[in-house]
Each structure stands twice: as structure tokens, then as C-alpha cells.
Design a protein around this motif. Structure first.
Motif, PDB file in Angstrom:
ATOM      1  N   CYS A   1       0.833  -1.201   0.000  1.00  0.00           N
ATOM      2  CA  CYS A   1       0.000   0.000   0.000  1.00  0.00           C
ATOM      3  C   CYS A   1       0.869   1.253   0.000  1.00  0.00           C
ATOM      4  N   ILE A   2       0.344   2.293  -0.640  1.00  0.00           N
ATOM      5  CA  ILE A   2       0.896   3.636  -0.486  1.00  0.00           C
ATOM      6  C   ILE A   2      -0.150   4.416   0.300  1.00  0.00           C
ATOM      7  N   CYS A   3       0.251   4.881   1.490  1.00  0.00           N
ATOM      8  CA  CYS A   3      -0.657   5.550   2.427  1.00  0.00           C
ATOM      9  C   CYS A   3      -0.042   6.874   2.864  1.00  0.00           C
ATOM     10  N   ASP A   4      -0.848   7.685   3.533  1.00  0.00           N
ATOM     11  CA  ASP A   4      -0.353   8.903   4.151  1.00  0.00           C
ATOM     12  C   ASP A   4       0.137   8.551   5.547  1.00  0.00           C
ATOM     13  N   ASP A   5       1.445   8.569   5.739  1.00  0.00           N
ATOM     14  CA  ASP A   5       2.091   8.312   7.032  1.00  0.00           C
ATOM     15  C   ASP A   5       1.605   7.019   7.699  1.00  0.00           C
ATOM     16  N   TYR A   6       1.648   5.925   6.940  1.00  0.00           N
ATOM     17  CA  TYR A   6       1.251   4.589   7.413  1.00  0.00           C
ATOM     18  C   TYR A   6      -0.201   4.554   7.899  1.00  0.00           C
ATOM     19  N   GLY A   7      -1.021   5.426   7.354  1.00  0.00           N
ATOM     20  CA  GLY A   7      -2.423   5.484   7.739  1.00  0.00           C
ATOM     21  C   GLY A   7      -3.205   4.275   7.252  1.00  0.00           C
ATOM     22  N   PHE A   8      -4.447   4.177   7.722  1.00  0.00           N
ATOM     23  CA  PHE A   8      -5.280   3.016   7.416  1.00  0.00           C
ATOM     24  C   PHE A   8      -5.759   3.021   5.969  1.00  0.00           C
ATOM     25  N   GLU A   9      -5.972   4.205   5.394  1.00  0.00           N
ATOM     26  CA  GLU A   9      -6.554   4.298   4.055  1.00  0.00           C
ATOM     27  C   GLU A   9      -5.475   4.205   2.975  1.00  0.00           C
ATOM     28  N   SER A  10      -5.591   3.192   2.117  1.00  0.00           N
ATOM     29  CA  SER A  10      -4.633   3.017   1.017  1.00  0.00           C
ATOM     30  C   SER A  10      -5.018   3.907  -0.154  1.00  0.00           C
ATOM     31  N   HIS A  11      -4.074   4.716  -0.618  1.00  0.00           N
ATOM     32  CA  HIS A  11      -4.310   5.542  -1.796  1.00  0.00           C
ATOM     33  C   HIS A  11      -4.025   4.733  -3.057  1.00  0.00           C
ATOM     34  N   CYS A  12      -2.992   3.902  -3.008  1.00  0.00           N
ATOM     35  CA  CYS A  12      -2.646   2.984  -4.092  1.00  0.00           C
ATOM     36  C   CYS A  12      -2.323   1.637  -3.456  1.00  0.00           C
ATOM     37  N   PHE A  13      -2.600   0.545  -4.172  1.00  0.00           N
ATOM     38  CA  PHE A  13      -2.414  -0.773  -3.570  1.00  0.00           C
ATOM     39  C   PHE A  13      -2.207  -1.823  -4.655  1.00  0.00           C
ATOM     40  N   VAL A  14      -1.638  -2.954  -4.245  1.00  0.00           N
ATOM     41  CA  VAL A  14      -1.472  -4.118  -5.118  1.00  0.00           C
ATOM     42  C   VAL A  14      -1.403  -5.353  -4.232  1.00  0.00           C
ATOM     43  N   LYS A  15      -2.113  -6.395  -4.593  1.00  0.00           N
ATOM     44  CA  LYS A  15      -2.046  -7.650  -3.829  1.00  0.00           C
ATOM     45  C   LYS A  15      -0.745  -8.353  -4.195  1.00  0.00           C
ATOM     46  N   ALA A  16       0.121  -8.538  -3.211  1.00  0.00           N
ATOM     47  CA  ALA A  16       1.412  -9.183  -3.426  1.00  0.00           C
ATOM     48  C   ALA A  16       2.003  -9.516  -2.064  1.00  0.00           C
ATOM     49  N   ALA A  17       2.625 -10.684  -1.958  1.00  0.00           N
ATOM     50  CA  ALA A  17       3.158 -11.134  -0.678  1.00  0.00           C
ATOM     51  C   ALA A  17       4.682 -11.082  -0.611  1.00  0.00           C
ATOM     52  N   GLY A  18       5.339 -10.591  -1.644  1.00  0.00           N
ATOM     53  CA  GLY A  18       6.797 -10.580  -1.669  1.00  0.00           C
ATOM     54  C   GLY A  18       7.398  -9.666  -0.618  1.00  0.00           C
ATOM     55  N   ASP A  19       8.704  -9.809  -0.425  1.00  0.00           N
ATOM     56  CA  ASP A  19       9.421  -9.006   0.561  1.00  0.00           C
ATOM     57  C   ASP A  19       9.721  -7.598   0.072  1.00  0.00           C
ATOM     58  N   LEU A  20       9.536  -7.349  -1.219  1.00  0.00           N
ATOM     59  CA  LEU A  20       9.718  -6.019  -1.799  1.00  0.00           C
ATOM     60  C   LEU A  20       8.464  -5.664  -2.575  1.00  0.00           C
ATOM     61  N   PRO A  21       8.108  -4.384  -2.638  1.00  0.00           N
ATOM     62  CA  PRO A  21       6.915  -4.015  -3.397  1.00  0.00           C
ATOM     63  C   PRO A  21       7.111  -4.290  -4.887  1.00  0.00           C
ATOM     64  N   PRO A  22       6.047  -4.700  -5.580  1.00  0.00           N
ATOM     65  CA  PRO A  22       6.172  -4.985  -7.013  1.00  0.00           C
ATOM     66  C   PRO A  22       6.286  -3.712  -7.847  1.00  0.00           C
ATOM     67  N   ALA A  23       6.910  -3.835  -9.000  1.00  0.00           N
ATOM     68  CA  ALA A  23       7.099  -2.699  -9.905  1.00  0.00           C
ATOM     69  C   ALA A  23       5.787  -2.278 -10.553  1.00  0.00           C
ATOM     70  N   ALA A  24       4.920  -3.240 -10.838  1.00  0.00           N
ATOM     71  CA  ALA A  24       3.703  -2.959 -11.600  1.00  0.00           C
ATOM     72  C   ALA A  24       2.513  -3.666 -10.975  1.00  0.00           C
ATOM     73  N   GLY A  25       1.327  -3.411 -11.524  1.00  0.00           N
ATOM     74  CA  GLY A  25       0.115  -4.047 -11.055  1.00  0.00           C
ATOM     75  C   GLY A  25      -0.651  -3.219 -10.040  1.00  0.00           C
ATOM     76  N   TRP A  26      -0.191  -1.998  -9.767  1.00  0.00           N
ATOM     77  CA  TRP A  26      -0.816  -1.141  -8.774  1.00  0.00           C
ATOM     78  C   TRP A  26      -2.159  -0.608  -9.263  1.00  0.00           C
ATOM     79  N   ALA A  27      -3.047  -0.308  -8.333  1.00  0.00           N
ATOM     80  CA  ALA A  27      -4.336   0.319  -8.610  1.00  0.00           C
ATOM     81  C   ALA A  27      -4.495   1.504  -7.667  1.00  0.00           C
ATOM     82  N   CYS A  28      -5.353   2.442  -8.066  1.00  0.00           N
ATOM     83  CA  CYS A  28      -5.665   3.591  -7.212  1.00  0.00           C
ATOM     84  C   CYS A  28      -7.009   3.365  -6.543  1.00  0.00           C
ATOM     85  N   SER A  29      -7.134   3.798  -5.292  1.00  0.00           N
ATOM     86  CA  SER A  29      -8.419   3.772  -4.593  1.00  0.00           C
ATOM     87  C   SER A  29      -9.233   4.955  -5.115  1.00  0.00           C
TER      88      SER A  29
END
Length: 120
Positions: free
Chosen positions: A67-95
Motif C-alpha cells: 500500500c501507499i498511504c499517508d504516514d502509514y495510515g489506514f486508508e490506502s491511496h494505491c495498492f497491489v495484492k502481493a506477498a513478496g518481501d519487496l513491493p512490485p514494480a507494476a500491477g498497482w491500482a488507485c483507490s
């Protein structure tokens, strides 16, 4: 290599560059900011945006989302389902309620996209 990227992330020297997001304030350089959910998390160098992985284990099966959030807040502005140890390069969606326009892509200390060879 993927191992090299993981080592860079573990060292705390890793950076991620977010680009192409319709919410232009989300774009920019993110630096390692400790750990959350047992993996590295990142903070925007010039704003309050953060990148983190959250794992929901309430249904008996772990479901992870970066997730990309405002200061680790609860509401995700952008997100992608992925379980890896690093965030994925692509596949993101906007809320839609909080982030309009094109979703971002990430580069730097990120997981390679499916079918993409890892950089040396």
C-alpha cells in the motif's frame, strides 16, 4: 540480481522511485524507513507518503497487500495484492475515493514483474 536487491533492501540503503501516479504528490523518491509486517517499508523523501506491506490473517489464510498511504495510515491511496518481501514494480491500482487518475509504477528496490528477468 534478486539476491542483490534483497541485500540492498536489508542494508537500509534501498530507494524506490514512484512515477506515473495521477496524484502527482505520491510520485518521487522513497527511502527505507525501518520494517513493518516483517519486511522493509519506505517513506517519501519530501512528503508524508509511505509504502508498506499489510497482511490480513483474519480469514485463516494470509492475504498480503502493498500500500501507499499517508504516514502509514489506514486508508490506502494505491495498492497491489502481493506477498513478496519487496513491493512490485507494476500491477498497482488507485483507490477511487482518494486517488484519481493513473496508478503508479515503481522502480529501484522492487520485485521484478512476473515474466521479467531480474536486473543484474
Amino acid at each position: 540480481s534478486a539476491g542483490g536487491r534483497a541485500a540492498a533492501a536489508a542494508s537500509g540503503a534501498a530507494e524506490i522511485v514512484v512515477s506515473g501516479c495521477g496524484n502527482e504528490s505520491i510520485n518521487g523518491t522513497y527511502r527505507r524507513d525501518g520494517e513493518r509486517d516483517g519486511v522493509p517499508c519506505y517513506r517519501h523523501a519530501a512528503a508524508s507518503w509511505t509504502i508498506e506491506r499489510d497482511t490480513d490473517r483474519s480469514a485463516g489464510e494470509a492475504v498480503s497487500e502493498w500500500c501507499i498511504c499517508d504516514d502509514y495510515g489506514f486508508e490506502s491511496h494505491c495498492f497491489v495484492k502481493a506477498a513478496g518481501d519487496l513491493p512490485p514494480a507494476a500491477g498497482w491500482a488507485c483507490s477511487p475515493a482518494v486517488c484519481t487518475g493513473h496508478p503508479p509504477s515503481l522502480s529501484g528496490a522492487v520485485a521484478a514483474a512476473a515474466g521479467e528477468a531480474a536486473a543484474a
